[in-house]
Design a protein around this motif. Sequence first.
Motif, mmCIF file in Angstrom:
data_model
loop_
_atom_site.group_PDB
_atom_site.id
_atom_site.type_symbol
_atom_site.label_atom_id
_atom_site.label_comp_id
_atom_site.label_asym_id
_atom_site.label_seq_id
_atom_site.Cartn_x
_atom_site.Cartn_y
_atom_site.Cartn_z
ATOM 1 N N GLY A 63 15.068 41.575 38.952
ATOM 2 C CA GLY A 63 13.837 41.048 39.561
ATOM 3 C C GLY A 63 12.586 41.551 38.867
ATOM 4 N N ARG A 64 12.699 41.855 37.570
ATOM 5 C CA ARG A 64 11.484 42.260 36.833
ATOM 6 C C ARG A 64 10.963 41.055 36.062
ATOM 7 N N GLY A 65 9.776 40.630 36.418
ATOM 8 C CA GLY A 65 9.146 39.523 35.685
ATOM 9 C C GLY A 65 9.470 38.145 36.237
ATOM 10 N N ASN A 66 10.187 38.084 37.367
ATOM 11 C CA ASN A 66 10.490 36.754 37.919
ATOM 12 C C ASN A 66 9.294 36.139 38.649
ATOM 13 N N GLN A 67 8.339 36.978 38.993
ATOM 14 C CA GLN A 67 7.068 36.469 39.535
ATOM 15 C C GLN A 67 6.001 36.737 38.480
ATOM 16 N N TYR A 68 4.818 36.113 38.664
ATOM 17 C CA TYR A 68 3.739 36.284 37.685
ATOM 18 C C TYR A 68 3.611 37.735 37.216
ATOM 19 N N PRO A 69 3.777 37.983 35.942
ATOM 20 C CA PRO A 69 3.462 39.331 35.445
ATOM 21 C C PRO A 69 1.947 39.526 35.381
ATOM 22 N N PRO A 70 1.485 40.756 35.163
ATOM 23 C CA PRO A 70 0.031 40.975 35.050
ATOM 24 C C PRO A 70 -0.568 40.145 33.907
ATOM 25 N N PRO A 72 -2.634 40.642 31.406
ATOM 26 C CA PRO A 72 -2.594 41.128 30.009
ATOM 27 C C PRO A 72 -1.183 41.335 29.479
ATOM 28 N N GLY A 73 -0.149 41.208 30.334
ATOM 29 C CA GLY A 73 1.232 41.475 29.916
ATOM 30 C C GLY A 73 1.769 42.679 30.669
ATOM 31 N N VAL A 74 3.096 42.822 30.731
ATOM 32 C CA VAL A 74 3.654 43.954 31.487
ATOM 33 C C VAL A 74 3.354 45.253 30.727
ATOM 34 N N PRO A 75 3.058 46.337 31.458
ATOM 35 C CA PRO A 75 2.675 47.589 30.789
ATOM 36 C C PRO A 75 3.725 48.066 29.789
ATOM 37 N N GLU A 76 5.021 47.879 30.104
ATOM 38 C CA GLU A 76 6.088 48.331 29.191
ATOM 39 C C GLU A 76 5.930 47.663 27.823
ATOM 40 N N THR A 97 -6.440 48.200 27.237
ATOM 41 C CA THR A 97 -7.622 47.368 26.970
ATOM 42 C C THR A 97 -7.582 46.627 25.633
ATOM 43 N N GLU A 98 -6.673 47.021 24.740
ATOM 44 C CA GLU A 98 -6.734 46.467 23.384
ATOM 45 C C GLU A 98 -5.488 45.647 23.002
ATOM 46 N N VAL A 99 -4.750 45.221 24.006
ATOM 47 C CA VAL A 99 -3.547 44.415 23.766
ATOM 48 C C VAL A 99 -3.508 43.276 24.786
ATOM 49 N N LEU A 100 -3.056 42.117 24.335
ATOM 50 C CA LEU A 100 -2.895 40.978 25.233
ATOM 51 C C LEU A 100 -1.594 40.273 24.866
ATOM 52 N N VAL A 101 -0.729 40.110 25.861
ATOM 53 C CA VAL A 101 0.534 39.386 25.635
ATOM 54 C C VAL A 101 0.273 37.898 25.871
ATOM 55 N N THR A 102 0.804 37.056 24.985
ATOM 56 C CA THR A 102 0.524 35.617 25.045
ATOM 57 C C THR A 102 1.827 34.812 25.019
ATOM 58 N N ALA A 103 1.715 33.520 25.295
ATOM 59 C CA ALA A 103 2.878 32.629 25.210
ATOM 60 C C ALA A 103 3.090 32.280 23.736
ATOM 61 N N TYR A 276 -2.232 31.367 31.807
ATOM 62 C CA TYR A 276 -2.427 32.567 32.627
ATOM 63 C C TYR A 276 -1.421 33.618 32.184
ATOM 64 N N VAL A 277 -0.142 33.427 32.486
ATOM 65 C CA VAL A 277 0.895 34.358 32.001
ATOM 66 C C VAL A 277 2.147 33.556 31.666
ATOM 67 N N ALA A 278 3.071 34.186 30.948
ATOM 68 C CA ALA A 278 4.330 33.489 30.622
ATOM 69 C C ALA A 278 5.450 34.485 30.355
ATOM 70 N N SER A 279 6.683 33.976 30.386
ATOM 71 C CA SER A 279 7.852 34.688 29.846
ATOM 72 C C SER A 279 8.133 36.037 30.506
ATOM 73 N N GLY A 280 7.891 36.155 31.834
ATOM 74 C CA GLY A 280 8.017 37.441 32.536
ATOM 75 C C GLY A 280 9.192 38.302 32.111
ATOM 76 N N PRO A 281 10.443 37.912 32.421
ATOM 77 C CA PRO A 281 11.576 38.797 32.110
ATOM 78 C C PRO A 281 11.720 39.070 30.609
ATOM 79 N N PHE A 282 11.344 38.087 29.792
ATOM 80 C CA PHE A 282 11.478 38.271 28.341
ATOM 81 C C PHE A 282 10.529 39.347 27.820
ATOM 82 N N GLN A 283 9.434 39.532 28.517
ATOM 83 C CA GLN A 283 8.498 40.576 28.071
ATOM 84 C C GLN A 283 9.182 41.949 28.093
ATOM 85 N N TYR A 284 10.005 42.187 29.117
ATOM 86 C CA TYR A 284 10.702 43.488 29.190
ATOM 87 C C TYR A 284 11.699 43.626 28.039
#
Length: 399
Positions: A63-70, A72-76, A97-103, A276-284
């Motif tokens: 259940g990590r990332g199945n709902q909207y992640p933050p 800027p991207g998940v902290p991990e 502050t200096e990183v942004l996760v994108t689709a 807004y955000v994307a790819s929740g579980p894949f970010q981990y």
Amino acid sequence: MTGMTSSARPLLNRRLAEFGTTIFAEMSALALSTGAINLGQGFPDTDGPEEIREAAVRALRDGRGNQYPPGPGVPELRTAITAHQQRRYGLGYDPDTEVLVTAGATEAIAAALLALVEPGDEVIALEPYYDSYAACIAMAGGRRVPVTLRAHEDEGCFRLDLDELRDAVTDRTRLLLINTPHNPTGTVLTREELAAIAELAVERDLLVVTDEVYEHLVFDDAEHVPLATFPGMRERTVSISSSGKTFSFTGWKVGWVTGTAELVTAVRSAKQFLTYVASGPFQYAVAEALRLPDSYFEEFRADMRAKRDLLAGGLEQAGFRVFRPAGTYFITTDIRPLGESDGLAFCRSLPERCGVVAIPNAVFYDHKETGAPYVRFAFCKRIEVLANAAERLRKAFAH
Ligand code: PMP
Ligand code: GLN
């Protein structure tokens, strides 16, 4: 009436009117309908490391990332990205502050251009350019100014002419859009070239957006040096990369931006209204991938180098002029030695002639006649697939 409303006003807005279906979709559809070997669109035909796939499954199940992640991207992942930039390049970024996760890098490019370009601003891009650059510059209302990488047949490569780049800068230039290692030519800009680009950017006070998605795909003695490492560049550079190429999971669409807090905030302002955000579980999972030991990156590179050599050899034997790439997983060829000159017509007929699909580089040029004789082949495929394609090309063209 396709594309027209009843008032006869074109449906598609003027900014996008020149962009039809992307060549990648067209050529992959052609590969499917003809059953040809697809050396067109750049995606691997084997997935990345099993343990990373398992990491995605674990994230999903836990259940990590199945709902909207933050936003800027998940902290991990943000921490893993900054650790990677530090470990590989000595570049220090603040994960908060200096990183942004994108689709994918695609969204990063779109968001950067939408955020930083005003209508009428000039954007200099290296031609041939990745197709989304032109479309995103247009969507931002900017004017693209191509600077052509020239074929150096004696050296078997394409090179940037720094004087042409300097001459292209005007008072209306807002930013340089750089791509190294470069798709589709396989050129890797040298330290000296990058230093000159950096000096120019500082001197003319330009922003730089640098697409470095092939950062881990450099061969022989080529070296990838991020533009952000040069003096005066950290504060003016938006660096873009993606997990798709490095870890062979192009469908996960996890990309990222690094830069100063000011630049990243600007890019995020646009990005938040795109996906807004994307790819929740894949970010981990990508966070784990970025922490793979150096041996992963070395083996990946060695594997791709062997594939490059196999396909380059096959293309040469078939009679193509081959520009052996120093980076990326693409080979650009010149079809004129085969007695051909129109790459687009050549690529459209290739499946029927020998059951192979490739990409006509002309679509990446404003100067269509310059790009006409060049055709790109992807070598991120299994050895047996490449050997089969090489054999088909040899049979069709070698005499
Ligand atoms: N930039 C370049 C130069 C590319 O070749 C690609 C395609 N892989 C992208 C950006 C898009 O990357 P992504 O799939 O992460 O959106
Ligand atoms: N980057 C890939 C290529 O150059 C294609 C990605 C896409 O289809 N948009 O082949």
